[in-house]
Design a protein around this motif. Structure first.
Motif, mmCIF file in Angstrom:
data_model
loop_
_atom_site.group_PDB
_atom_site.id
_atom_site.type_symbol
_atom_site.label_atom_id
_atom_site.label_comp_id
_atom_site.label_asym_id
_atom_site.label_seq_id
_atom_site.Cartn_x
_atom_site.Cartn_y
_atom_site.Cartn_z
ATOM 1 N N PRO A 25 -10.651 4.637 2.017
ATOM 2 C CA PRO A 25 -10.220 6.036 1.863
ATOM 3 C C PRO A 25 -8.803 6.207 1.341
ATOM 4 C CG PRO A 25 -10.194 5.408 4.175
ATOM 5 C CD PRO A 25 -10.810 4.261 3.434
ATOM 6 N N LEU A 26 -8.022 5.112 1.240
ATOM 7 C CA LEU A 26 -6.630 5.239 0.818
ATOM 8 C C LEU A 26 -6.408 4.856 -0.639
ATOM 9 C CD1 LEU A 26 -4.769 3.747 3.931
ATOM 10 C CD2 LEU A 26 -5.328 6.140 3.448
ATOM 11 N N LEU A 27 -7.469 4.619 -1.408
ATOM 12 C CA LEU A 27 -7.306 4.178 -2.791
ATOM 13 C C LEU A 27 -6.538 5.187 -3.645
ATOM 14 C CD1 LEU A 27 -10.682 2.456 -3.765
ATOM 15 C CD2 LEU A 27 -8.469 1.393 -3.277
ATOM 16 N N GLY A 28 -6.579 6.449 -3.266
ATOM 17 C CA GLY A 28 -5.872 7.471 -4.037
ATOM 18 C C GLY A 28 -4.419 7.651 -3.635
ATOM 19 N N PHE A 29 -3.951 6.845 -2.677
ATOM 20 C CA PHE A 29 -2.574 6.987 -2.185
ATOM 21 C C PHE A 29 -1.783 5.715 -2.486
ATOM 22 C CE2 PHE A 29 -5.359 9.531 0.514
ATOM 23 C CZ PHE A 29 -4.740 10.775 0.454
ATOM 24 N N SER A 30 -0.514 5.894 -2.808
ATOM 25 C CA SER A 30 0.343 4.750 -3.126
ATOM 26 C C SER A 30 0.927 4.155 -1.850
ATOM 27 C CB SER A 30 1.477 5.186 -4.051
ATOM 28 O OG SER A 30 2.372 6.043 -3.352
ATOM 29 N N GLN A 31 1.429 2.938 -1.994
ATOM 30 C CA GLN A 31 2.072 2.290 -0.853
ATOM 31 C C GLN A 31 3.319 3.063 -0.429
ATOM 32 O OE1 GLN A 31 3.764 -1.732 -1.354
ATOM 33 N NE2 GLN A 31 2.595 -2.302 0.475
ATOM 34 N N THR A 32 3.990 3.666 -1.389
ATOM 35 C CA THR A 32 5.163 4.487 -1.065
ATOM 36 C C THR A 32 4.772 5.648 -0.153
ATOM 37 O OG1 THR A 32 6.231 3.942 -3.165
ATOM 38 C CG2 THR A 32 6.993 5.929 -2.030
ATOM 39 N N GLN A 33 3.657 6.287 -0.449
ATOM 40 C CA GLN A 33 3.189 7.392 0.391
ATOM 41 C C GLN A 33 2.818 6.906 1.789
ATOM 42 O OE1 GLN A 33 0.158 8.650 -2.490
ATOM 43 N NE2 GLN A 33 1.118 10.678 -2.529
ATOM 44 N N LEU A 34 2.214 5.715 1.872
ATOM 45 C CA LEU A 34 1.852 5.168 3.178
ATOM 46 C C LEU A 34 3.097 4.860 4.002
ATOM 47 C CD1 LEU A 34 -0.935 4.989 1.812
ATOM 48 C CD2 LEU A 34 -1.233 2.767 2.922
ATOM 49 N N HIS A 35 4.135 4.303 3.369
ATOM 50 C CA HIS A 35 5.368 3.997 4.091
ATOM 51 C C HIS A 35 6.075 5.283 4.523
ATOM 52 C CE1 HIS A 35 6.111 -0.358 4.170
ATOM 53 N NE2 HIS A 35 5.332 -0.397 3.099
ATOM 54 N N ALA A 36 6.002 6.324 3.702
ATOM 55 C CA ALA A 36 6.608 7.598 4.092
ATOM 56 C C ALA A 36 5.903 8.163 5.323
ATOM 57 C CB ALA A 36 6.526 8.583 2.920
ATOM 58 N N TYR A 37 4.589 8.036 5.362
ATOM 59 C CA TYR A 37 3.815 8.492 6.529
ATOM 60 C C TYR A 37 4.239 7.696 7.768
ATOM 61 C CZ TYR A 37 -0.271 9.631 9.430
ATOM 62 O OH TYR A 37 -1.097 10.050 10.447
#
Length: 447
Positions: free
Chosen positions: A166-178
């Motif tokens: 489900p996270l293929l549309g999100f970047s690693q930067t967005q995941l780290h911000a979360y």
């Protein structure tokens, strides 16, 4: 209540990538304790507040790091705090022949998870946009075709369950911000910085340079993977149509003459599809070319074979056959079957079952009587009288008449009562040993 976030990743955004969630939906998270999988787990926990479903986490200990057990305890603690059921699986990730440590770990991990999950359940993995870009580049460097260049699909079957990314549309930067916004704590796997691994080399040495020149490289490469996925689906649809025109009675056989009516590109596309449909490993491009040149185009009187790890393709009487590799064994072995009510495992790996049946043709239980039942294999000179024949016939000639491929003839179980051949398994029963009615019928089958 979930916090609002400007990172692009929110529980509500995650919901758009998931199937309908109900109280009966069972979702597992492949949780390593790292940042990405922790973010996925946390976001699903937040989502569970507004859309109740059953959420579990699984940690796989490959035993490759001295810290693996400690990481497992960390994962268990986090899951306890989040009220998530936690399961730890221990696996043996020793590489096999021609297998890299990465491939061995992946194989062991997924095999263990497949055994854990039940039909209808979901496994969510934390692969994101950057992972997708790396996978595309790795596949390019391996010379993959459209199917490989499609990289990782958002959804795919996993045994009897379904894997979701489900996270293929999100970047690693967005995941780290979360992760920073929710003040998550995670572990760092020291192997993630080891550039001896191909993916890590791309991640730490190549991708930063690409991003300097092309800041949106990850998103662009991921988009290319999506385009390749669409192309691969079209190729699969074409192969499926072609397969209907060339297939024989069995899914493991196709008609050579009909295959040759297709142009070379469609032949290769069809062969890949055919092997994939049987569940066997796909051949490399080099092996695929050998199938075409050495097997498909072989002289009609030849019985060529092309092998690769886990599979082989053979030709006989205008048909192509795909199968697991034939294993050599001592054909002079004689196997006694003292208890017909018990399954019998043969040295070929085949299992014989004997049971009462209400179908004919079948063996006569009365005729067998107290005779010693043995399983033998073809030595030459065996004879039998099938029911439809007036006289005995050489087994060699019978197998030729039945169109049995040469490589299968030595492994056919021959049922003997004493020194008399009474059944050629899957082919015929001796005339004098056939049951006359269902009250006397005995069925022997191989599996």
């Amino acid at each position: 209540m979930a916090k609002s976030t400007k990172t692009g990743l929110t529980p509500q955004a995650l919901l758009q990538t998931l199937p309908p969630l109900t109280p009966n939906t069972i979702v597992w998270v492949a949780y390593s304790g790292g940042c990405d999988s922790h973010v996925l787990l946390h976001a699903l926990v937040q989502l569970r507040q507004s859309h109740p479903f059953q959420l579990n986490a699984v940690y796989v200990n490959h035993g490759l790091s001295p810290n693996a057990a400690e990481w497992g305890r960390h994962c268990q603690t986090v899951c306890g705090e989040l009220d998530v059921k936690f399961v730890c699986l221990e696996v043996d990730a020793t590489p096999g022949d021609e297998e890299s440590p990465e491939e061995a770990a992946r194989r062991a991990r997924y095999q263990a998870i497949i055994e854990l999950l039940q039909p209808g359940e979901y496994l969510c993995t934390a692969h994101h946009q950057n992972d997708q870009a790396e996978t595309l580049l790795l596949q390019l460097l391996r010379g993959a075709g459209p199917k490989g260049l499609a990289a990782m699909p958002a959804s795919s079957s996993l045994g009897k369950a379904t894997q979701l990314r489900p996270l293929l549309g999100f970047s690693q930067t967005q995941l780290h911000a979360y992760a920073e916004q929710y003040q998550l704590s995670w572990i760092e796997d020291e192997t993630n910085t080891d550039t001896g691994f191909n993916r890590n080399y791309l991640r730490h040495q190549i991708m930063p340079l690409l991003r300097q020149r092309w800041p949106s490289a990850d998103a662009t490469l991921s988009r290319s993977a999506s385009h390749c996925g669409e192309a691969a689906k079209l190729m699969e649809m074409l192969a499926s149509q072609d397969y209907q025109s060339v297939k024989s009675e069995s899914s493991t056989e196709i008609d050579v003459k009909k295959l040759l009516e297709l142009d070379p590109a469609r032949q290769k596309n069809l062969l890949r599809y055919w092997v994939h449909q049987t569940g066997l490993p796909l051949p490399s491009e080099k092996k695929l070319q050998h199938i075409l040149s050495d097997v498909v185009h072989a002289a009609a009187d030849k019985t060529p074979c092309v092998k690769w790890p886990g599979a082989e393709v053979r030709r006989f009487a205008g048909r192509l056959y795909v199968m697991t590799p034939m294993t050599e064994f001592d054909t002079t072995q004689v196997v006694s079957w003292s208890s017909l009510d018990q399954p019998l495992i043969l040295p070929t790996g085949v299992t014989l079952l004997c049971k009462k049946t209400n179908q004919l043709p079948a063996l006569s239980l009365d005729k067998l009587g107290a005779a010693k039942v043995e399983i033998r294999f073809r030595q030459g000179g065996e004879r039998i009288r099938p029911a439809e024949k007036l006289h005995h016939i050489d087994l060699k000639k019978l197998l030729q008449q039945q169109g049995v491929p040469p490589w299968r003839r030595p492994v056919i179980p021959l049922i003997f009562a004493g020194d008399e051949l009474v059944q050629v398994t899957g082919i015929c029963i001796a005339h004098e040993y056939r049951a006359k009615d269902v009250t006397d019928a005995l069925l022997i089958e191989q599996f």
